[in-house]
Design a protein around this motif. Structure first.
Motif, PDB file in Angstrom:
ATOM      1  N   LYS A  36       0.768  -0.985   0.289  1.00 19.71           N
ATOM      2  CA  LYS A  36      -0.011   0.008  -0.219  1.00 19.71           C
ATOM      3  C   LYS A  36       0.752   1.513  -0.431  1.00 19.71           C
ATOM      4  CE  LYS A  36      -4.516  -2.287   1.871  1.00 19.71           C
ATOM      5  NZ  LYS A  36      -5.205  -2.360   2.855  1.00 19.71           N
ATOM      6  N   ARG A  39       1.766   1.850  -4.019  1.00 16.83           N
ATOM      7  CA  ARG A  39       0.932   2.193  -4.490  1.00 16.83           C
ATOM      8  C   ARG A  39       0.536   3.744  -3.791  1.00 16.83           C
ATOM      9  NH1 ARG A  39      -4.304   4.227  -4.312  1.00 16.83           N
ATOM     10  NH2 ARG A  39      -5.212   3.118  -6.140  1.00 16.83           N
ATOM     11  N   GLU A  40       1.188   4.408  -2.842  1.00 14.21           N
ATOM     12  CA  GLU A  40       0.942   5.696  -2.426  1.00 14.21           C
ATOM     13  C   GLU A  40       1.597   6.340  -2.927  1.00 14.21           C
ATOM     14  OE1 GLU A  40       0.298   6.840   1.742  1.00 14.21           O
ATOM     15  OE2 GLU A  40      -0.940   5.070   1.841  1.00 14.21           O
ATOM     16  N   LEU A  43       1.142   7.047  -6.413  1.00 18.61           N
ATOM     17  CA  LEU A  43       0.085   7.747  -7.305  1.00 18.61           C
ATOM     18  C   LEU A  43       1.103   9.395  -6.838  1.00 18.61           C
ATOM     19  CD1 LEU A  43      -2.964   6.464  -5.043  1.00 18.61           C
ATOM     20  CD2 LEU A  43      -2.680   6.912  -8.208  1.00 18.61           C
ATOM     21  N   VAL A 100       0.170   1.380 -11.687  1.00 18.22           N
ATOM     22  CA  VAL A 100      -0.932   1.881 -10.041  1.00 18.22           C
ATOM     23  C   VAL A 100      -1.601   0.515 -10.275  1.00 18.22           C
ATOM     24  CG1 VAL A 100      -1.854   2.575  -8.319  1.00 18.22           C
ATOM     25  CG2 VAL A 100      -0.208   3.485  -9.131  1.00 18.22           C
ATOM     26  N   GLU A 101      -1.989   0.262 -11.637  1.00 16.25           N
ATOM     27  CA  GLU A 101      -3.173  -0.840 -11.590  1.00 16.25           C
ATOM     28  C   GLU A 101      -2.709  -1.678 -11.009  1.00 16.25           C
ATOM     29  OE1 GLU A 101      -4.639   0.048 -15.434  1.00 16.25           O
ATOM     30  OE2 GLU A 101      -5.583   1.897 -15.696  1.00 16.25           O
ATOM     31  N   LEU A 103      -0.751  -2.969  -9.262  1.00 18.14           N
ATOM     32  CA  LEU A 103      -0.361  -3.272  -7.576  1.00 18.14           C
ATOM     33  C   LEU A 103      -2.674  -3.246  -7.036  1.00 18.14           C
ATOM     34  CD1 LEU A 103       1.955  -0.539  -6.193  1.00 18.14           C
ATOM     35  CD2 LEU A 103       1.976  -3.005  -5.977  1.00 18.14           C
ATOM     36  N   ASP A 104      -3.295  -2.043  -7.650  1.00 15.79           N
ATOM     37  CA  ASP A 104      -4.581  -2.582  -7.585  1.00 15.79           C
ATOM     38  C   ASP A 104      -5.334  -4.206  -7.689  1.00 15.79           C
ATOM     39  OD1 ASP A 104      -5.007   0.294  -6.589  1.00 15.79           O
ATOM     40  OD2 ASP A 104      -5.548   0.952  -8.495  1.00 15.79           O
ATOM     41  N   GLU A 105      -4.450  -3.988  -8.985  1.00 13.59           N
ATOM     42  CA  GLU A 105      -4.447  -5.783  -9.421  1.00 13.59           C
ATOM     43  C   GLU A 105      -3.905  -6.798  -8.102  1.00 13.59           C
ATOM     44  OE1 GLU A 105      -2.950  -9.120 -11.827  1.00 13.59           O
ATOM     45  OE2 GLU A 105      -3.087  -7.124 -12.575  1.00 13.59           O
ATOM     46  N   ILE A 107      -2.445  -6.463  -4.783  1.00 12.82           N
ATOM     47  CA  ILE A 107      -2.775  -5.917  -3.126  1.00 12.82           C
ATOM     48  C   ILE A 107      -4.243  -7.088  -2.706  1.00 12.82           C
ATOM     49  CG2 ILE A 107      -3.821  -4.357  -1.966  1.00 12.82           C
ATOM     50  CD1 ILE A 107      -1.886  -2.425  -3.005  1.00 12.82           C
ATOM     51  N   PRO A 108      -5.241  -6.598  -3.715  1.00 15.09           N
ATOM     52  CA  PRO A 108      -5.799  -8.327  -3.066  1.00 15.09           C
ATOM     53  C   PRO A 108      -6.012  -9.773  -2.521  1.00 15.09           C
ATOM     54  CG  PRO A 108      -7.518  -6.755  -4.603  1.00 15.09           C
ATOM     55  CD  PRO A 108      -5.633  -6.086  -4.295  1.00 15.09           C
TER      56      PRO A 108
END
Length: 128
Positions: A36, A39-40, A43, A100-101, A103-105, A107-108
């Protein structure tokens, strides 16, 4: 000053006296936190910081991979190794592409691994 020293002492004692299972959960909590933070940083366009946290997250999963006894774990061990490999590859992709996308994939999946081991720990202690 005293509060910082007390916190550091507490942190050191937490690690020094934790069971293997508790250490595993601490590592996995760290992997979620680091992913996380990466990710920050992405961004915020802070490439150096994102790289640092992505590598930390990967290192945790490399450690999990080296400690996984596939011979004795059977099919679930192979499935878990495949998941760990997927996570490491996607973290690497995110780092290379600064995406970032990705990481969005991923991280869950990291959170699911943490939650799975957390549930296994509760069951092993009779708390579930």
């Amino acid at each position: 000053m005293y509060a910082a020293n007390a916190y550091n002492t507490y942190k050191n004692n937490s690690v020094n006296f934790a069971s293997k299972e508790q250490l595993l959960l601490m590592l996995l909590d760290g992997s979620v936190k680091f992913a996380k933070k990466a990710r920050e940083a992405l961004l915020d366009k802070d490439v150096k910081e994102s790289h640092k946290y992505l590598v930390k997250t990967q290192d945790i999963f490399y450690e999990l991979m080296t400690s996984l006894d596939i011979k004795n774990a059977g099919n679930w061990g192979q499935s878990l190794m495949a998941l760990y490999n997927f996570i490491v590859k996607r973290l690497s992709d995110a780092n290379i592409k600064k995406d970032v996308e990705i990481l969005d994939e991923v991280i869950p999946f990291i959170e699911q691994v943490r939650d799975m081991w957390g549930e296994a720990y509760k069951v092993s202690k009779g708390k579930a």
